[in-house]
Design a protein around this motif. Sequence first.
Motif, PDB file in Angstrom:
ATOM      1  N   VAL A 124      -2.105   5.163   4.126  1.00 57.26           N
ATOM      2  CA  VAL A 124      -1.370   3.617   4.373  1.00 57.26           C
ATOM      3  C   VAL A 124      -1.941   2.987   5.511  1.00 57.26           C
ATOM      4  CG1 VAL A 124       0.469   2.611   4.532  1.00 57.26           C
ATOM      5  CG2 VAL A 124       0.473   4.422   3.107  1.00 57.26           C
ATOM      6  N   ARG A 141       0.981  -1.169   0.099  1.00 54.74           N
ATOM      7  CA  ARG A 141      -0.180   0.123   0.167  1.00 54.74           C
ATOM      8  C   ARG A 141       0.880   1.189   0.105  1.00 54.74           C
ATOM      9  NH1 ARG A 141      -4.206  -2.164   4.710  1.00 54.74           N
ATOM     10  NH2 ARG A 141      -5.653  -3.201   3.280  1.00 54.74           N
ATOM     11  N   ALA A 142       1.896   1.236   0.825  1.00 52.58           N
ATOM     12  CA  ALA A 142       2.581   2.216   0.846  1.00 52.58           C
ATOM     13  C   ALA A 142       3.364   2.656  -0.544  1.00 52.58           C
ATOM     14  CB  ALA A 142       3.994   2.288   1.784  1.00 52.58           C
TER      15      ALA A 142
END
Length: 328
Positions: free
Chosen positions: A223, A162-163
Amino acid sequence: AKTPVNVTVTGAAGQIGYALLFRIASGAMLGPDTPVRLRLLEIPQGVKAAEGTAMELADCAFPLLAGIDIHDDPRAGFDGANVALLVGARPRGPGMERADLLEANGGIFKPQGEAINAVAADDVKVLVVGNPANTNALIAASNAPDVPKDRFTAMTRLDHNRALSQLSARADVPVSAIRRVTIWGNHSASQYPDIFHADVAGRPGAELAADESWLLEDFVPTVAKRGAAIIAARGASSAASAASGAIDHVRDWVLGTPAGDWTSAGIWSDGSYGVPEGLVSSFPVTSAGDGWQIVQGLEHGELSRARIDASVAELVEERDAVRALGLI
Ligand code: NAX
């Protein structure tokens, strides 16, 4: 022909299980030359649905799938397991306090740790996906005294991915051009996605992080709270992306991380970066196919240090709670 690898998946009838099993059987996790034997572990109420999933797996005629069996007894489900993906867990119900949640999951991960200790293969590698993942991994590891602690891991790879995705959108570069991002701490809202050491298509991550309002009001919370955003949008929690994170985690553990890069995983702390020994915390890690190594020597500014400490403090609280419950 190669001997099939035994892969046990718990919670096999759930939504992550449904997204995960087909990719394992296709070779995405252990590579295109490694046959797999799937062992699905469910609770009795989940067995019928797992049988349906097994029928569909058979119908895919995957060349690498050497067999499937289904169990509701952990001693049978982990028998000979080389890789164990612990996905099934007890979700937080309405009005449930954290201690109740930890206790309910202790009732799952303690006997599973004991079963892994008793019947899994000598080279067993365990990934805990079911929440609270870090502390569930701690419980399982603590109840498997004969298995080296470094074989028990918790998934923060979805957070890591996700980051990468958020950073890719921000910097307008492909995810493949980003390296050395780290998730620190707990797989919870307290996690700290760290881009200070990242390489973003040749640009230092610290340069992007210098925009502190973006970093702290946008990137970090986006995030950390992505799971809730997915639920709000999809009406169900992350499943295919969680399965993909699990595939990435095990693949990199077994086949190795790319040169010049690292990934994130919840692993048994050896005390690195001031994280107390014996907590399962997320770190920057590499593998050459022979186990996770923590990337050493990263320097932290005050901002990063405070965020890491806060997430680790939450892990300490969870550990103390499960210790008080007699689970570890
Ligand atoms: P589902 O509720 O769809 O499926 C869970 C399955 O586990 C059910 O079929 C249930 O019968 C089974 N199960 C329960 N207790 C079991 C036991 N003792 N032995 C074997 N099976 C058992 O949940 P799903 O959406 O698949 O999510 C599974 C877990 O992943 C949850 O704990 C969830 O919170 C966690 N997640 C973790 C993530 C991570 O990044 N670490 C992200 C995604 C996900 O939220």
